[in-house]
Design a protein around this motif. Structure first.
Motif, PDB file in Angstrom:
ATOM      1  N   ALA A  76       6.690   0.815  -3.509  1.00  0.00           N
ATOM      2  CA  ALA A  76       5.336   0.458  -3.910  1.00  0.00           C
ATOM      3  C   ALA A  76       4.377   1.618  -3.656  1.00  0.00           C
ATOM      4  N   PRO A  77       3.250   1.664  -4.359  1.00  0.00           N
ATOM      5  CA  PRO A  77       2.237   2.698  -4.082  1.00  0.00           C
ATOM      6  C   PRO A  77       1.737   2.598  -2.647  1.00  0.00           C
ATOM      7  N   SER A  78       1.127   3.675  -2.180  1.00  0.00           N
ATOM      8  CA  SER A  78       0.624   3.712  -0.809  1.00  0.00           C
ATOM      9  C   SER A  78      -0.388   2.600  -0.579  1.00  0.00           C
ATOM     10  N   ASN A  79      -0.220   1.887   0.523  1.00  0.00           N
ATOM     11  CA  ASN A  79      -1.122   0.785   0.860  1.00  0.00           C
ATOM     12  C   ASN A  79      -1.271   0.706   2.371  1.00  0.00           C
ATOM     13  N   THR A  80      -2.004  -0.302   2.827  1.00  0.00           N
ATOM     14  CA  THR A  80      -2.291  -0.413   4.259  1.00  0.00           C
ATOM     15  C   THR A  80      -1.013  -0.584   5.073  1.00  0.00           C
ATOM     16  N   LEU A  81      -0.080  -1.404   4.598  1.00  0.00           N
ATOM     17  CA  LEU A  81       1.153  -1.644   5.343  1.00  0.00           C
ATOM     18  C   LEU A  81       2.007  -0.386   5.448  1.00  0.00           C
ATOM     19  N   THR A  82       2.143   0.333   4.336  1.00  0.00           N
ATOM     20  CA  THR A  82       2.972   1.532   4.379  1.00  0.00           C
ATOM     21  C   THR A  82       2.329   2.628   5.212  1.00  0.00           C
ATOM     22  N   GLU A  87       6.929   4.709   8.905  1.00  0.00           N
ATOM     23  CA  GLU A  87       8.106   5.226   9.598  1.00  0.00           C
ATOM     24  C   GLU A  87       9.178   4.152   9.743  1.00  0.00           C
ATOM     25  N   ALA A  88       8.758   2.926  10.070  1.00  0.00           N
ATOM     26  CA  ALA A  88       9.725   1.833  10.205  1.00  0.00           C
ATOM     27  C   ALA A  88      10.403   1.532   8.868  1.00  0.00           C
ATOM     28  N   VAL A  89       9.635   1.590   7.784  1.00  0.00           N
ATOM     29  CA  VAL A  89      10.203   1.340   6.458  1.00  0.00           C
ATOM     30  C   VAL A  89      11.218   2.428   6.110  1.00  0.00           C
TER      31      VAL A  89
END
Length: 253
Positions: A76-82, A87-89
């Motif tokens: 997905a595009p860059s967002n708050t979660l990423t 790093e965890a993803v």
């Protein structure tokens, strides 16, 4: 003498209504037939096994949901979660679930890249140079018509060449240790492929090049794209024992 009503109630005529006892016995018998049928699925297990099965299914479901969520966040595009948990993803996704495309911005290949090699052979008739051989073409032949193509034929050469390009500049100068490692990797791949052919002598030097052709535009498009090839030719490399497969290296000793 019995009356007509009395005789009708005692006769075996099917039109007579069943008594109260008969109406109560039929549902009871039908219920017994249903209860005596075999149980299937989790219902056939004992209570402890039912609990274990339910827990296992719950864990599998949670892992599947977590996998889908991680892959979705990765592409997905860059967002708050990423931004907070990128790093965890990445630790979850790489290297087993690597993706080289973006969910909302697909990036299909727009060029056909083929890797060629030629060798300088030393034999009884002196030294000679072989014609250019397409290593990518050999991989393509091994893949076409194969229902279960080898991962080596699909990705080894392609990923190795990408590794080389990303660790060298336009003058083929290595960018640190990764550049030297990628060069040794390409040399070993080439020698493995050349070992499958009999050139009647010993391979003394090898030279590698890439041929890049843009993918032609579809017939319905008015876009004009040149499909003429462009080449990137690497310098000659002298073959060393480290470039040879283990079997050839032992024979050389």
């Amino acid at each position: 003498m019995d009356s007509y009503d009395d005789r009708g109630s005692e006769s075996g005529d099917g039109s007579a209504e069943p008594g109260p006892d008969r109406r109560e016995e039929e549902p009871f018998g039908a219920g017994q037939a249903l209860e005596s049928g075999p149980r299937t699925g989790m219902a056939a297990l004992s209570l402890p096994y039912q609990i274990v099965a339910a827990v296992a299914l719950s864990v599998i479901g949670l892992v599947a949901c977590g996998q889908l969520a991680m892959v979705f966040l990765h592409v997905a595009p860059s967002n708050t979660l990423t931004k907070q948990h990128g790093e965890a993803v990445d630790e979850w996704v790489y290297p087993e679930f690597e993706q080289n495309w973006k969910l909302f911005a697909p990036n299909p290949l727009q060029q056909n890249i083929a890797v060629h090699v030629r060798a300088e052979i030393s034999g009884a008739d002196g030294r000679r140079t072989t014609p250019w051989m397409s290593l990518s073409g050999e991989d393509g032949k091994a893949i076409r018509g194969n229902l279960l193509p080898s991962h080596v034929h699909q990705n080894e050469l392609r990923r190795g060449w990408d590794f080389y390009l990303s660790s060298h500049d336009n003058e083929n100068r290595a960018n640190g240790l990764r550049g030297q490692l990628s060069e040794r990797y390409i040399r070993r791949i080439v020698m493995l492929r050349l070992g499958e052919h009999d050139y009647g002598g010993t391979v003394e030097r090898i030279q590698v090049r890439s041929e890049v052709r843009s993918v032609a535009a579809p017939a319905w498009s008015e876009e004009k794209i040149s499909t003429r090839p462009s080449y990137r030719v690497l310098p000659w490399w002298t073959v060393t024992p480290d470039d040879l497969p283990e079997s050839a290296r032992g024979a050389d000793k």
